[in-house]
Enzyme design. Structure first.
Site, PDB file in Angstrom:
ATOM      1  N   CYS B 246       0.836  -1.206   0.000  1.00  0.00           N
ATOM      2  CA  CYS B 246       0.000   0.000   0.000  1.00  0.00           C
ATOM      3  C   CYS B 246       0.868   1.252   0.000  1.00  0.00           C
ATOM      4  O   CYS B 246       0.505   2.273  -0.563  1.00  0.00           O
ATOM      5  CB  CYS B 246      -0.918  -0.003   1.209  1.00  0.00           C
ATOM      6  SG  CYS B 246      -2.089  -1.364   1.165  1.00  0.00           S
ATOM      7  N   CYS B 418      14.035  10.731  -7.544  1.00  0.00           N
ATOM      8  CA  CYS B 418      12.772   9.983  -7.486  1.00  0.00           C
ATOM      9  C   CYS B 418      12.265  10.072  -6.047  1.00  0.00           C
ATOM     10  O   CYS B 418      12.664  10.950  -5.294  1.00  0.00           O
ATOM     11  CB  CYS B 418      12.956   8.541  -7.942  1.00  0.00           C
ATOM     12  SG  CYS B 418      13.964   7.560  -6.846  1.00  0.00           S
TER      13      CYS B 418
END
Lengths: 128, 460
Positions: B246, B418
């Site tokens: 998740c 990132c």
């Protein structure tokens, strides 16, 4: 004391008649199907169309939730999977870890798919 | 502006302190209340004593207080006194008190499971609260097990709640799980799922397994009355790339909520002996299209290594089995290995990048996160080229590097960032191979930027 029959003799005959009719209908339908198959074989288009459902990671990798798939009549679920893999090579990565269900039932690779069958590709989810 | 910002921070800080104190007081109250109840039952008037110790006076199975509390269950003919007293006598272990475990534990506590065990090693974080509804803001920073146990006690102080504030591992799983009748897998990773399933087969316990990610959920009951186990279905673990969490892929909060509720339902059915548990079948929830499908899954595999006719798993093998190695993925996100693809010369720290920026160094900053991540937050001037599109967007990058070069004469630098610093390394490696030898990776990504340079920068 004898109880009166729940349905009359005539009704019984009717019901039997209906059964016979249904049975014949089944035979007729089968015969019709066979004719259709024969026709399509003549057209060299002997195929069935199934619906493929993608779940979880399979849905991410293919980018679709479901799609139609046309395969030759007599194809097995394994044949279907090979065709799906060739269309979505990235699916091969999870090919060893999926549950396949044909019409919402567990299925073996050698099961033959029929027209309008639903083949579900279900990888495990591990999140929570 | 500065002073208002400062005031807000101190107010927030004070609020947090007060909330934590409030939660602590509430916990103390609930412990005291439950102690008081115990003492009054043990040492008080003869009437309550006789009823507590000898409930047979009423219906042979439940005390008057239990009859009142669980009356709506008792009114169900299928459940009745027998079903409820089975619940009261049973014990359930909920592994994981996150999105799935939250509603599961709350309902199991509410329904009167006699002994409810909770396992979790994690602490409550703000970004848990959108789905892990058992926890409240006051418990941020505290152990999840402590928070979940307090919430369960607040609902039902008459049941026994056992806190296992530790990570479930092969070494302690047998010991913990053997103390319960039914196991609820509410974890969030593949190695734990194999480990819990194997442990259930070794111990002969039914397993209520739920999972959720994105908009989808899955639910099934394993190893129940001759049904299959997790390994029967998935003998080979999924590749690491398929194991989504998740924290990486996202999840709609209510989806694990629905599955967690259904896990409680299945556990209650097994414990009470009512109905037909979801064994040999799997429920698939597709929240986006509002579809629930139930597919028949395979039966127990005779060749299954865990539950087949000649199983290789026994207590010893289980305890020494390396589940992280087997699934090639970590049980805890914190142990996730950091990639180190590049030589030091091809990487710079966030602080160093900031220094170069403030010196006015001409450069191009490429952010390789997916577009929807980029929209959440990004560094000023960053150019979003998601890693998956890098190859075809190289010409675009080329022109950005050339643009405005005439002003300074010297070539622009190229930095790649990132979220956490793994994908940026992959991108830099790719860029080097494509001839962009000047490309450098910003170590640790935006998470490090928020940690080391700008604490106000949003994290997610």
């Amino acid at each position: 004391m004898l109880l009166p029959p729940l349905i009359s003799q005539t009704e019984r005959h009717q019901i039997v008649g209906i059964r016979v009719f249904f049975a014949m209908d089944g035979v007729n339908r089968e015969a019709n199907n066979r004719e259709k198959i024969d026709e399509t074989e003549i057209d060299s288009k002997s195929s069935v169309e199934i619906r493929v459902l993608f779940f979880a990671r399979a849905r991410d990798l293919t980018g679709v939730a479901d799609m139609p798939l046309e395969v030759p009549t007599g194809s097995t679920t394994q044949d279907c999977m090979e065709k799906i893999f060739s269309q979505f090579p990235s699916l091969k990565d999870i090919g060893g870890c999926i549950v396949l269900a044909l019409n919402e039932e567990y299925v073996v690779d050698s099961a033959i798919v029929r027209n309008r069958d639903e083949l579900a590709i279900i990888p495990p989810i591990s999140g929570g | 502006m500065e002073s208002i910002g400062g005031d807000a921070t101190s107010i927030i800080r004070e609020l947090e302190t007060l909330r934590a104190a409030k939660a602590d007081i509430e916990r103390k109250i609930s412990v005291l209340e439950s102690n008081l109840k115990k003492t009054s039952i043990e040492g008080n008037g003869s009437c309550s004593q006789s009823l507590a110790e000898n409930p047979t006076a009423i219906n042979g199975l439940l005390s008057p207080a239990q009859i009142y509390r669980y009356s709506r269950h008792l009114l169900l003919p299928a459940m009745g006194v027998r079903g409820q007293s089975n619940l009261v006598k049973s014990s359930v272990l909920v592994i994981g008190t996150g999105g799935l475990g939250s509603p599961a534990a709350l309902y199991l506590a509410a329904c009167g499971i006699g002994r409810l065990g909770l396992v979790d090693h994690d602490i409550v974080e703000l970004n848990n609260l959108h789905r892990q509804i058992i926890h409240t803001e006051g418990y941020i920073g505290q152990p999840k097990v402590k928070s979940a146990a307090a919430a369960c006690r607040a609902i039902n102080s008459t049941i026994e709640i056992v806190e296992h504030q530790e990570a479930l591992q092969a070494a302690n799983a047998l010991d913990i799980m053997s103390k319960y009748d039914i196991v609820v897998d509410a974890t969030d990773n593949a190695p734990s799922r194999y480990m819990i399933s194997d442990c259930c087969t070794v111990l002969g316990k039914p397993l209520v397994s739920g999972a959720a990610i994105g908009f989808e959920g899955q639910l099934t009951v394993y190893h129940h009355k001759g049904g299959p186990c997790y390994r029967c279905l998935f003998p080979t673990p999924p590749p690491t790339t398929a194991c989504q969490r998740c924290a990486d892929s996202g999840v709609l909060g209510v989806v694990p909520g629905v599955i967690g509720c259904l896990q409680a339902l299945e556990a209650i059915k097994i414990a009470s002996g009512v109905g037909e548990p979801l064994s040999g079948r799997m429920l698939l929830l597709d929240a986006l299209s509002s579809r629930i499908r139930i597919v028949k899954i395979r039966g127990r595999s005779l060749n299954c290594e865990a539950c087949g006719d000649n199983p290789v798993f026994n207590r010893d093998l289980f305890q020494n089995f390396d589940y992280e190695e087997f699934t090639q993925s970590p049980i805890f996100t914190s142990t996730k290995p950091k990639l180190a693809l590049l030589p030091g010369s091809a990487r710079i720290s966030c602080r160093e990048y900031q220094e170069r920026c403030s010196k006015g160094e001409a450069h191009v900053l490429v952010d390789v996160r997916p577009e929807h991540h980029f929209k959440i937050c990004a560094l000023p001037g960053a150019m979003n080229i998601p890693l998956s599109t890098l190859e075809r967007r190289l010409p675009e990058l080329c022109s950005s590097l050339k643009a405005g070069r005439n002003n300074t004469g010297s070539p622009k630098s190229l930095y790649v960032i990132c979220r956490r610093g793994n994908d940026s390394q992959r991108a830099v490696q790719h860029l080097h191979n494509a001839g962009f030898s000047e490309a450098k990776d910003i170590v640790g990504g935006l998470e490090s930027w928020a940690l080391d340079v700008d604490p106000e920068f949003p994290t997610y």
